[in-house]
Enzyme design. Structure first.
Site, PDB file in Angstrom:
ATOM      1  N   ARG A  11       0.851  -1.202   0.000  1.00  0.00           N
ATOM      2  CA  ARG A  11       0.000   0.000   0.000  1.00  0.00           C
ATOM      3  C   ARG A  11       0.883   1.246   0.000  1.00  0.00           C
ATOM      4  NH1 ARG A  11       2.559   2.196   3.190  1.00  0.00           N
ATOM      5  NH2 ARG A  11       2.608   2.037   5.440  1.00  0.00           N
ATOM      6  N   ASP A  20      -3.096   6.003  12.940  1.00  0.00           N
ATOM      7  CA  ASP A  20      -3.922   4.781  13.069  1.00  0.00           C
ATOM      8  C   ASP A  20      -3.911   4.225  14.488  1.00  0.00           C
ATOM      9  OD1 ASP A  20      -1.292   3.760  12.791  1.00  0.00           O
ATOM     10  OD2 ASP A  20      -1.877   2.141  11.415  1.00  0.00           O
ATOM     11  N   GLY A 101      11.308  -2.987   3.106  1.00  0.00           N
ATOM     12  CA  GLY A 101      11.873  -1.945   3.967  1.00  0.00           C
ATOM     13  C   GLY A 101      11.748  -0.555   3.376  1.00  0.00           C
ATOM     14  N   GLY A 103       8.662   1.167   3.350  1.00  0.00           N
ATOM     15  CA  GLY A 103       7.472   1.851   3.841  1.00  0.00           C
ATOM     16  C   GLY A 103       6.254   1.602   2.966  1.00  0.00           C
ATOM     17  N   SER A 106       5.461  -4.092   2.958  1.00  0.00           N
ATOM     18  CA  SER A 106       5.842  -5.418   2.461  1.00  0.00           C
ATOM     19  C   SER A 106       5.588  -6.489   3.526  1.00  0.00           C
ATOM     20  CB  SER A 106       7.318  -5.429   2.046  1.00  0.00           C
ATOM     21  OG  SER A 106       8.153  -5.044   3.116  1.00  0.00           O
ATOM     22  N   ASP A 147      -2.030  -0.997   7.578  1.00  0.00           N
ATOM     23  CA  ASP A 147      -1.389  -1.727   6.476  1.00  0.00           C
ATOM     24  C   ASP A 147      -2.099  -3.036   6.151  1.00  0.00           C
ATOM     25  OD1 ASP A 147       0.267   0.407   6.733  1.00  0.00           O
ATOM     26  OD2 ASP A 147       2.040  -0.715   7.346  1.00  0.00           O
ATOM     27  N   TYR A 196       9.690   4.317  16.197  1.00  0.00           N
ATOM     28  CA  TYR A 196       8.239   4.122  16.055  1.00  0.00           C
ATOM     29  C   TYR A 196       7.582   3.909  17.420  1.00  0.00           C
ATOM     30  CZ  TYR A 196       3.835   2.221  14.184  1.00  0.00           C
ATOM     31  OH  TYR A 196       2.519   1.993  13.876  1.00  0.00           O
TER      32      TYR A 196
HETATM   33  C1  GLA Z   1       3.655   1.788   9.761  1.00  0.00           C
HETATM   34  C2  GLA Z   1       2.667   1.007  10.636  1.00  0.00           C
HETATM   35  C3  GLA Z   1       1.257   1.573  10.437  1.00  0.00           C
HETATM   36  C4  GLA Z   1       1.223   3.085  10.630  1.00  0.00           C
HETATM   37  C5  GLA Z   1       2.318   3.756   9.808  1.00  0.00           C
HETATM   38  C6  GLA Z   1       2.409   5.232  10.072  1.00  0.00           C
HETATM   39  O1  GLA Z   1       3.392   1.552   8.408  1.00  0.00           O
HETATM   40  O2  GLA Z   1       2.673  -0.357  10.324  1.00  0.00           O
HETATM   41  O3  GLA Z   1       0.369   0.937  11.319  1.00  0.00           O
HETATM   42  O4  GLA Z   1       1.319   3.412  11.982  1.00  0.00           O
HETATM   43  O5  GLA Z   1       3.584   3.171  10.043  1.00  0.00           O
HETATM   44  O6  GLA Z   1       1.260   5.856   9.655  1.00  0.00           O
END
Ligand code: GLA
Length: 338
Positions: A11, A20, A101, A103, A106, A147, A196
């Site tokens: 995505r 989220d 890796g 973003g 994957s 995701d 994160y």
């Molecule tokens: C990663 C996480 C998601 C979301 C994004 C940031 O992709 O897996 O759940 O928090 O970062 O928006």
């Protein structure tokens, strides 16, 4: 022996990052980059070879400690299969066109495709919840629902306006003539090795002061004494508002307004949420300076990875390590095996 082929898309998130996991709003789309698991079903072990790693996944279908499995990609396979009730093992292959890796989700695509291949019956929400938990068990990262949900529920030619509190979504049609460009910074990032978890904890700290960020407004945010926590909360609250405005702009065909909101989102992720990098900032600047590009921002967790841009069709990125013009695609499914 039954052969199944499960495909799950990656995505790109058009707007709404780091919202989220506090029940906020996001607007991602499933893309035509995907992961495919082909499985000859049978037995209680799962043996998969990957085109991208010489080390295979060879795990029991019911794996007690997926995070201890090697190679690391097999942790996602082990975690997903061990959570599917009545999962069936087998022998097969994994192929992906999603850069790892970067973003672009994957790892979510791998868990979703694995869960389907071993027998998850595919209700999008239950599949997404299971895969969110699988990713947490595999990697230890407390990621949100975005995701796996968009990978499971994607709709062709549409982005999804997803409410991560009610777990409901609306498909938002992308205006005709619009291209979605994804440009790789060249910086690979892994969520486990980034801040994160720390950002998530800071959002939780803000919520202990002012209650759910989803319900907060600018005045509430201003009441947070700690400057860093206040900035994190300001990002989340303003980003939720931008998602709503962005969806309205897209629905009204106002791509200029949508592009401007993307640039605001990037600034907020950079200045208030602290998840951008110099390379991502430069990419965004260079992209928006290009004729026919309406807006750009980092996409996903940040700390490297990709930026996404909205552009007129026919415009190609002239910057970045690699780029893709992606199309909104349907969510995961079992394909007819050859
Ligand atoms: C990663 C996480 C998601 C979301 C994004 C940031 O992709 O897996 O759940 O928090 O970062 O928006």
């Amino acid at each position: 022996m039954t052969r199944v082929v499960a495909r799950a898309p990656g995505r790109v998130n058009l707007i709404g990052d780091h919202t989220d996991y506090t029940g906020g709003l996001v607007l991602p789309m499933a893309v035509d980059l995907s992961t495919e698991v082909t499985l000859d079903r049978g037995g209680d072990r799962l043996r998969l070879v990957s085109a991208d790693d010489p080390a295979p996944a060879d795990v029991p279908v019911r794996c007690a400690h997926p995070s201890a499995v090697d190679p690391p990609w097999a942790r996602y396979v082990a975690a997903a299969s061990s959570m599917v009730p009545g999962a069936v093992g087998g022998t097969g292959t994994v192929r992906t066109t999603i850069p790892v890796g970067a973003g672009l989700a994957s790892s979510a695509a791998l868990t979703v495709a694995t869960a389907l291949a071993v027998g998850h019956p595919h209700g999008a929400l239950s599949l997404a919840r299971l895969c969110q938990e699988a990713e947490r068990r595999a990697s230890g990262v407390r990621c949100g629902i975005m995701d796996p949900l968009v990978s499971a529920a994607g709709v062709e030619d549409h982005a999804l306006l997803l409410d991560c509190r009610s777990l409901t979504w609306d498909a938002v049609r992308l205006p005709a003539g619009l291209a979605v460009l994804v440009v790789h910074s060249g910086e690979r990032r892994s969520l486990s090795f980034t801040a994160y978890g720390r950002r998530r904890a800071q959002c939780e700290a803000a919520e202990r002061v002012i209650g759910p960020l989803r319900d907060a407004d600018a005045a509430g945010v201003a009441a947070i004494a700690d400057a860093e926590i206040r900035a994190r909360a300001r990002h989340v609250v303003s980003e939720n508002a931008r998602v709503t405005e962005f969806a309205a702009a897209l629905a009204g065909g106002d791509v200029r307004a949508a592009g401007a909101l993307m640039v605001d989102s990037h600034r907020s992720l950079r200045d208030d949420f602290g998840v951008s990098t110099v390379v991502l900032d430069e990419l965004v600047e260079r992209l928006v300076a290009q004729a026919g590009v309406h807006g750009a921002r980092l996409t996903g967790a940040g700390f490297g990875g990709c930026v996404v841009a909205l552009a007129d069709q026919g415009v190609e990125s002239t910057v970045g390590a690699r780029s893709w013009s992606v199309h909104a695609s349907r969510g995961a499914s079992l394909l007819d095996a050859a």
